[in-house]
Design an enzyme around this catalytic site. Structure first.
Site, short mmCIF file in Angstrom:
data_model
loop_
_atom_site.label_atom_id
_atom_site.label_comp_id
_atom_site.label_asym_id
_atom_site.label_seq_id
_atom_site.Cartn_x
_atom_site.Cartn_y
_atom_site.Cartn_z
N HIS A 189 36.03 -5.77 31.78
CA HIS A 189 36.65 -6.49 32.89
C HIS A 189 36.75 -8.00 32.65
O HIS A 189 37.45 -8.70 33.38
CB HIS A 189 35.89 -6.21 34.20
CG HIS A 189 34.54 -6.86 34.29
ND1 HIS A 189 33.36 -6.20 34.05
CD2 HIS A 189 34.17 -8.13 34.60
CE1 HIS A 189 32.34 -7.02 34.21
NE2 HIS A 189 32.80 -8.21 34.55
N SER B 228 28.75 -11.83 32.97
CA SER B 228 29.24 -10.54 32.50
C SER B 228 29.49 -10.57 30.99
O SER B 228 30.14 -11.47 30.47
CB SER B 228 30.55 -10.17 33.21
OG SER B 228 30.32 -9.95 34.58
N ASP C 205 33.16 0.09 30.58
CA ASP C 205 33.29 -1.36 30.77
C ASP C 205 32.84 -2.13 29.52
O ASP C 205 32.07 -3.09 29.61
CB ASP C 205 32.49 -1.82 31.99
CG ASP C 205 32.93 -3.19 32.48
OD1 ASP C 205 34.01 -3.65 32.07
OD2 ASP C 205 32.19 -3.81 33.27
#
Length: 488
Positions: free
Chosen positions: A174, A318, A240
């Site tokens: 993402h 992230s 992911d």
């Protein structure tokens, strides 16, 4: 970024302080003797006799004979009083100076020392691992409303880490999703490696980047970052995970040491390094506060066996690494649970055992192929409103698909406007299915092309009554769709 001076272990520091203390005790008589000599040479009434008895602290005072001692005393010798004041003042100066030298380490150590061994260890881990953590900027294209020119504008930022010396960078899918291009900034402590490279010391428009160390941690100069354009090797939206690649010198690339997520225990220390809110190379510490959690990937597939930590994880973290107390990589930070969007003490990391398998597959094949039933389904929480407490409701079955050929039925609207409930999957092979997460896990134990038995509950009308029938259908699993991201 100059190489940091080695941390002083607590035991060595303690022995050093004891050595300094002994040195002070030995030097004190010498300093006192020098002080006596100075005062004796400048005080007219103490020439030729000792001023201070270091251990008894005696000061001579002139008195009359013992026979007159009871009648009166001579006035106090002014020089004796002066000597006493000078002695106290000099002794204070010597003592305070020596103690200051002991407490603050003297000129040889101009850097604050850690208070304990654990703190020294944490500093050592960060200083080593920070050079393996990268800053990722992503960009997209936007057409100017006035000139119709296509411009590259910042899209976002995130974290990643160096996987190997071939230039592979691992991050979250993402982070690079919807991006047209990406660039990676890598720290280096060797200025010679940055020669001829694009060195970044300014703030990018896509972030609030500041100097990593500001000249305080490692010396008088700030660290520098070499910036490289990244290309995509492969992505796995279902987990992911994305793998990028940069064309950087091998000596500049310092991969993290891989650990294992097998055998982790709740309560172990965890360290997270990343770029929250664009503040690059930020370290947060906590513990592993949960294991076996489940989060959803960007495409809705569940990611299982996720690590939960209370180390602060914020937007921008992230793709950054989660380390254990020895500095080994045990997970990749991917998500947080927060009503405000900032850290609430509940962060999640994909376990390194999962990351390793996916990354190696992406580097080798460029894609991850998973088995699928090839159907669409209704979320279990929404299905409960229809009275379906267990199982997965099939919404649509593509025509001519293996599932359609096996006889699976989807939900449809009849000609009269009523909703006809489709099949409810309750078992795959011997695995009982309660939610869509159970369905994904059961299917992933097979390979694309395998035939699998699907047990479904089907509601049919028999003599104007609704009856539930249980059927077992055999279908062939399809390979997953190849997802692509337009990062070049």
């Amino acid at each position: 970024m100059p190489s940091p001076p080695p941390s002083l272990p607590s035991k060595k520091r303690g022995s050093t302080m004891r050595t300094v203390s002994l040195t002070y005790l030995v030097a004190l008589p010498v300093l006192t003797h020098s002080f006596n000599s100075f005062v004796s040479n400048h005080c007219r009434s103490c020439r030729g006799r000792p001023f201070v008895d270091l251990y008894a602290l005696r000061v001579d005072v002139t008195r009359e004979d013992a026979d007159n001692a009871g009648e009166h005393e001579e006035p106090r010798d002014v020089d004796a009083m002066t000597r006493r004041r000078l002695f106290v003042m000099g002794q204070s100066i010597v003592t305070s100076g020596a103690l200051s030298w002991v407490m603050f380490g003297g000129a040889e150590n101009n850097r604050a020392l850690a208070t304990d061994e654990a703190e020294n260890k944490r500093i050592e881990i960060f200083e080593k691992a920070s050079q393996s953590v990268v800053f990722i900027d992503t960009f997209t294209e936007r057409r100017d409303a006035f000139t119709t020119n296509v411009l590259e504008v910042p899209l976002g930022s995130g974290s990643g880490f160096i996987w190997d010396t071939d230039g592979h960078i691992v991050t979250n899918y993402h982070v690079v999703r919807n991006a047209k291009s990406a660039q990676v900034a890598i720290l280096s402590d060797d200025p010679s490696l940055l020669s001829g490279l694009a060195v970044d010391t300014t703030t990018k428009p896509s972030s609030m980047r500041v100097s990593s160390y500001g000249g305080s941690s490692y010396g008088s100069t700030s660290s520098k970052q070499a910036v490289f354009k990244a290309t995509v090797v492969g992505v796995d939206p279902g987990k992911d995970i994305a793998v990028l690649k940069v064309d950087a010198p091998a000596k500049l690339l310092k991969p993290l040491t891989l650990g294992t997520s097998t055998g982790l225990k709740v309560g172990q220390q965890s360290l997270a390094i990343g770029n929250p809110f664009g503040l690059d190379h930020t370290l947060t510490a906590g513990i592993i506060s949960g294991l076996g959690r489940e989060v959803k990937s960007p495409i809705g597939r569940p990611i299982t066996n996720v690590i939960q930590t209370d180390a602060a994880i914020n937007p921008g973290n992230s793709g950054g690494p989660l380390l254990d107390s020895s500095g080994k990589l045990v997970g990749m930070n991917t998500a947080i649970y927060s009503p405000s969007g900032a850290s609430a003490g509940i962060g999640f990391a994909i376990p390194i055992d999962t990351v390793k398998y996916i990354v190696e597959t992406l580097i080798t094949d460029g894609k991850v192929v998973r088995p699928l039933l090839g159907i669409s389904y209704l979320d279990s929480r929404q299905a409960k409103t229809l009275g379906i407490s267990s199982g997965v409701l099939v919404l649509d079955v593509p025509p001519d698909s293996p599932a359609a050929k096996a006889g699976l039925k989807g939900t449809r609207r009849t000609e009269t406007g009523l909703i006809e409930i489709g099949d409810i999957i309750v078992k795959v092979g011997d695995t009982v299915i309660n939610t869509e997460s159970d369905l994904f896990q059961a299917v992933e134990s097979y390979k694309p092309g395998d035939f699998v038995d699907i047990t479904v509950n089907r509601i049919v009308a028999v003599q104007d009554e609704l009856v539930t029938q249980q059927l077992t259908l055999t279908t062939q699993l399809q390979p997953s769709t190849i997802y692509e991201v337009t990062v070049s």
